[in-house]
Design a protein around this motif. Sequence first.
Motif, PDB file in Angstrom:
ATOM      1  N   HIS A 265       0.966  -1.106  -0.097  1.00  0.00           N
ATOM      2  CA  HIS A 265      -0.139   0.002   0.214  1.00  0.00           C
ATOM      3  C   HIS A 265       1.084   1.113  -0.089  1.00  0.00           C
ATOM      4  O   HIS A 265       2.066   1.260   0.572  1.00  0.00           O
ATOM      5  CB  HIS A 265      -0.911  -0.027   1.307  1.00  0.00           C
ATOM      6  CG  HIS A 265      -1.859   1.120   1.269  1.00  0.00           C
ATOM      7  ND1 HIS A 265      -1.539   2.379   1.632  1.00  0.00           N
ATOM      8  CD2 HIS A 265      -3.247   1.176   1.063  1.00  0.00           C
ATOM      9  CE1 HIS A 265      -2.640   3.181   1.511  1.00  0.00           C
ATOM     10  NE2 HIS A 265      -3.586   2.616   1.356  1.00  0.00           N
TER      11      HIS A 265
ATOM     12  N   TRP B 107       3.000   4.536   0.705  1.00  0.00           N
ATOM     13  CA  TRP B 107       3.383   4.826   2.185  1.00  0.00           C
ATOM     14  C   TRP B 107       2.833   6.396   2.317  1.00  0.00           C
ATOM     15  O   TRP B 107       2.971   7.071   1.233  1.00  0.00           O
ATOM     16  CB  TRP B 107       4.851   4.632   2.728  1.00  0.00           C
ATOM     17  CG  TRP B 107       4.900   3.136   2.866  1.00  0.00           C
ATOM     18  CD1 TRP B 107       4.391   2.080   1.889  1.00  0.00           C
ATOM     19  CD2 TRP B 107       5.564   2.539   3.708  1.00  0.00           C
ATOM     20  NE1 TRP B 107       4.739   0.831   2.302  1.00  0.00           N
ATOM     21  CE2 TRP B 107       5.497   1.119   3.563  1.00  0.00           C
ATOM     22  CE3 TRP B 107       6.647   2.757   4.780  1.00  0.00           C
ATOM     23  CZ2 TRP B 107       6.440   0.103   4.080  1.00  0.00           C
ATOM     24  CZ3 TRP B 107       7.083   1.989   5.289  1.00  0.00           C
ATOM     25  CH2 TRP B 107       7.058   0.684   5.219  1.00  0.00           C
TER      26      TRP B 107
ATOM     27  N   TRP C 184      -1.904   8.614   5.770  1.00  0.00           N
ATOM     28  CA  TRP C 184      -3.282   8.586   5.179  1.00  0.00           C
ATOM     29  C   TRP C 184      -4.633   8.518   6.178  1.00  0.00           C
ATOM     30  O   TRP C 184      -5.613   8.787   5.914  1.00  0.00           O
ATOM     31  CB  TRP C 184      -3.454   7.321   4.520  1.00  0.00           C
ATOM     32  CG  TRP C 184      -2.315   6.976   3.504  1.00  0.00           C
ATOM     33  CD1 TRP C 184      -1.273   6.203   3.471  1.00  0.00           C
ATOM     34  CD2 TRP C 184      -2.315   7.616   2.301  1.00  0.00           C
ATOM     35  NE1 TRP C 184      -0.355   6.271   2.248  1.00  0.00           N
ATOM     36  CE2 TRP C 184      -1.297   7.161   1.444  1.00  0.00           C
ATOM     37  CE3 TRP C 184      -2.986   8.734   1.387  1.00  0.00           C
ATOM     38  CZ2 TRP C 184      -0.607   7.628   0.512  1.00  0.00           C
ATOM     39  CZ3 TRP C 184      -2.677   8.901   0.250  1.00  0.00           C
ATOM     40  CH2 TRP C 184      -1.278   8.428  -0.577  1.00  0.00           C
TER      41      TRP C 184
ATOM     42  N   GLU D 118      -6.349  -1.710   7.167  1.00  0.00           N
ATOM     43  CA  GLU D 118      -6.719  -1.477   5.620  1.00  0.00           C
ATOM     44  C   GLU D 118      -5.480  -1.495   4.933  1.00  0.00           C
ATOM     45  O   GLU D 118      -5.612  -1.996   3.614  1.00  0.00           O
ATOM     46  CB  GLU D 118      -7.307   0.023   5.692  1.00  0.00           C
ATOM     47  CG  GLU D 118      -8.195   0.322   4.412  1.00  0.00           C
ATOM     48  CD  GLU D 118      -8.619   1.642   4.572  1.00  0.00           C
ATOM     49  OE1 GLU D 118      -9.313   2.179   5.505  1.00  0.00           O
ATOM     50  OE2 GLU D 118      -8.805   2.197   3.460  1.00  0.00           O
ATOM     51  N   TYR D 119      -4.305  -0.875   5.419  1.00  0.00           N
ATOM     52  CA  TYR D 119      -3.095  -0.915   4.688  1.00  0.00           C
ATOM     53  C   TYR D 119      -2.675  -2.136   4.243  1.00  0.00           C
ATOM     54  O   TYR D 119      -2.185  -2.596   3.224  1.00  0.00           O
ATOM     55  CB  TYR D 119      -2.193  -0.148   5.378  1.00  0.00           C
ATOM     56  CG  TYR D 119      -2.484   1.259   5.699  1.00  0.00           C
ATOM     57  CD1 TYR D 119      -2.828   2.166   4.680  1.00  0.00           C
ATOM     58  CD2 TYR D 119      -2.051   1.610   7.229  1.00  0.00           C
ATOM     59  CE1 TYR D 119      -3.370   3.486   5.369  1.00  0.00           C
ATOM     60  CE2 TYR D 119      -2.400   3.022   7.562  1.00  0.00           C
ATOM     61  CZ  TYR D 119      -3.141   3.969   6.431  1.00  0.00           C
ATOM     62  OH  TYR D 119      -3.445   5.127   6.864  1.00  0.00           O
TER      63      TYR D 119
ATOM     64  N   ALA E  94      -4.868  -4.142   1.970  1.00  0.00           N
ATOM     65  CA  ALA E  94      -4.537  -3.662   0.463  1.00  0.00           C
ATOM     66  C   ALA E  94      -3.284  -4.178  -0.001  1.00  0.00           C
ATOM     67  O   ALA E  94      -3.219  -4.739  -1.128  1.00  0.00           O
ATOM     68  CB  ALA E  94      -4.332  -2.449   0.425  1.00  0.00           C
ATOM     69  N   ALA E  95      -2.212  -4.145   0.725  1.00  0.00           N
ATOM     70  CA  ALA E  95      -0.948  -4.866   0.534  1.00  0.00           C
ATOM     71  C   ALA E  95      -1.092  -6.272   0.235  1.00  0.00           C
ATOM     72  O   ALA E  95      -0.558  -6.926  -0.781  1.00  0.00           O
ATOM     73  CB  ALA E  95       0.093  -4.536   1.514  1.00  0.00           C
TER      74      ALA E  95
ATOM     75  N   SER F  83      -2.716  -7.078  -3.024  1.00  0.00           N
ATOM     76  CA  SER F  83      -1.805  -6.639  -4.192  1.00  0.00           C
ATOM     77  C   SER F  83      -0.817  -7.903  -4.309  1.00  0.00           C
ATOM     78  O   SER F  83      -0.524  -8.394  -5.547  1.00  0.00           O
ATOM     79  CB  SER F  83      -1.221  -5.311  -3.953  1.00  0.00           C
ATOM     80  OG  SER F  83      -0.198  -5.091  -4.809  1.00  0.00           O
TER      81      SER F  83
ATOM     82  N   ALA G  66       1.946  -4.023   8.619  1.00  0.00           N
ATOM     83  CA  ALA G  66       1.213  -2.749   8.269  1.00  0.00           C
ATOM     84  C   ALA G  66       1.081  -1.883   9.473  1.00  0.00           C
ATOM     85  O   ALA G  66       1.325  -2.534  10.552  1.00  0.00           O
ATOM     86  CB  ALA G  66      -0.014  -2.872   7.618  1.00  0.00           C
TER      87      ALA G  66
ATOM     88  N   TYR H  92       5.439   3.719  -4.747  1.00  0.00           N
ATOM     89  CA  TYR H  92       4.949   3.448  -3.412  1.00  0.00           C
ATOM     90  C   TYR H  92       5.583   4.308  -2.203  1.00  0.00           C
ATOM     91  O   TYR H  92       5.308   4.331  -1.097  1.00  0.00           O
ATOM     92  CB  TYR H  92       5.160   2.042  -3.049  1.00  0.00           C
ATOM     93  CG  TYR H  92       4.404   0.820  -3.765  1.00  0.00           C
ATOM     94  CD1 TYR H  92       2.936   0.957  -3.693  1.00  0.00           C
ATOM     95  CD2 TYR H  92       5.055   0.244  -4.828  1.00  0.00           C
ATOM     96  CE1 TYR H  92       2.437   0.043  -4.484  1.00  0.00           C
ATOM     97  CE2 TYR H  92       4.307  -0.688  -5.772  1.00  0.00           C
ATOM     98  CZ  TYR H  92       3.134  -0.887  -5.318  1.00  0.00           C
ATOM     99  OH  TYR H  92       2.517  -1.720  -6.168  1.00  0.00           O
TER     100      TYR H  92
ATOM    101  N   GLY I   4       1.920   2.864   6.368  1.00  0.00           N
ATOM    102  CA  GLY I   4       2.313   1.939   4.962  1.00  0.00           C
ATOM    103  C   GLY I   4       1.804   0.468   5.260  1.00  0.00           C
ATOM    104  O   GLY I   4       1.514  -0.057   6.478  1.00  0.00           O
TER     105      GLY I   4
END
Lengths: 164, 396
Positions: free
Chosen positions: B13, B15, B18, B24-25, B28-29, B32, B111, B180, B213
């Motif tokens: 995610h 960095w 945010w 959440e980070y 998402a990572a 991905s 994260a 990133y 991140g």
Amino acid sequence: MARTRTPVVSGWFTEDAPDGGGFRLLGTRCSACTAVFFPREDTYCRNPHCPGGGELAEVPLSPRGRVWSYTDGRYRPPAPYVSDPAVPWEPYTLVAVELEAEGMVVLGQAAPGVGVADLAVGMEVEVVGGVLNEEAGTAEASGAPGASGTVWTTWQFRPVGGAE
Amino acid sequence: MSADIAVLGAGMHPWGKWGRSFVEYGRAAARSALADAGLDWTAVQSIVGANTVRSGYPGYVAGATFARALGWQGARVTSVYAACASGAQAIGAARAQILAGLADVVLVVGADAAPKGFFAPAGGDRPDDPDWLRFRVLGATNPAYFALYARRRMALHGDTPEDFAQVKVKNAAAGLLNPYARYRKQVTAEEVAASAVVADPLRLLDICATSDGGAALVLTSMEFARARGVADPVRIRAVSTVTPGYPRTVLDLPDIATDSARAVAPSAGSFRSSIARAAYEEAGLGPEDLSLAEVYDLSTALELEWYEDIGLCGEGEGAKLVREGATALGGRIPVNTSGGLASFGEAVPAQAIAQVCELTWQLRGTAGERQVPGARAGITANQGLFGHGSAVVAVR
């Protein structure tokens, strides 16, 4: 009522060393392997080569040492460092000192008035008592004049023979 | 020397700051990394989470927290904490499971949503905790320790603040090319010199920021990778996790003093150098085989020390290496091609995983404008509070 002088951590230093040497840091020494610990280790010897069976006895550390490195804090550190956010931040100096006899590096604040410009790696320094911060007692905090509360004492380093 | 495992997927995610939850980070990572591996989350047999300790209760049980966020599917679960080395230890745990035959496919996730400003110890009065004590008694922040190392380098090796600034200039130039990274702009030596002193001799731009991140990896057995048709994956060949030797003679976070060197003579080499040495021994290669390295540039001066600790040059020669441009993109041995912590900032449980993401992309040859041509081998190095040291070696 006078302010009570209280060490910021108990048992790490004394203002009246048993050998008559005044202010000294206190460590512990293992009787089996001669390893010395600061901050004091009272429960077990941490030397993996220690034969075991020894006892940890309190020992005053070298009063002097040489500067290993130094820096300062230009920004207010977060809690649990105690400082009054209403008072502008005054940078303090940190000194890491290699103690003569023990061959260990101890980190401490420098005595008031000692800045980074007064220090150099390898310079001889001595340990002295000092004040970390003061807290007003309840009477004073409520507005009554007086001097109750706590003076938190600590150890500090200063160059030998000058700079205060 | 032990067997290899494959890196099938890497993901992050971006960095920055945010203002969202670490969950959440991490999610998402993870998604991905799964997409990169071409695998569905339900194919993952084990999940390892690197813990954050500043994000409330779920942070301490990161593995299960990420598994819940991705959707419960019954995977084996592990949560690990090793301060700044958490991500590397999560990779180590995943590798051990794969090599032991406990799982073929493991998802590693780290994260964080880091607070602004100095890192501080957890709340409450805890006079038995060295991390609490160094703040209460000394007010010694992390940058204070970095500054002690920097000052000592100046005294011992003749390093200058200008040398330190060159590390920031170099890492910013690489971070500019990394989508990133949090900071994506060029920095000049003049800008470093004009930034405020935080802890003499280090300035604001010498010290990495705190960030949010996330980073994740999909790790598998070599057999699984081959069965998926990936004949030549990036391989993890070593994950070292070492503690210091007694007596530790270099003052390290969060300690107030070193061990005494009188009862036992110190062994040769530093703790930091033992981290890389263990990884090289396990991988069966040495610094001369490296195409690139990712090291913890918590401060610019510390990166120079890592050059020496991972064997890129002799003791005291780190500044010479950066002056020559050897560690810049296009140099002989680029270091922190991702932009490093200088460009990312610290998101503690994610950063050691992010280092391996960068190795993965570099070894695949997909690192875009920051690609090291023909990269074949890389090392990461990191260090966590309380005597955690880790390094990862990846090869192609």
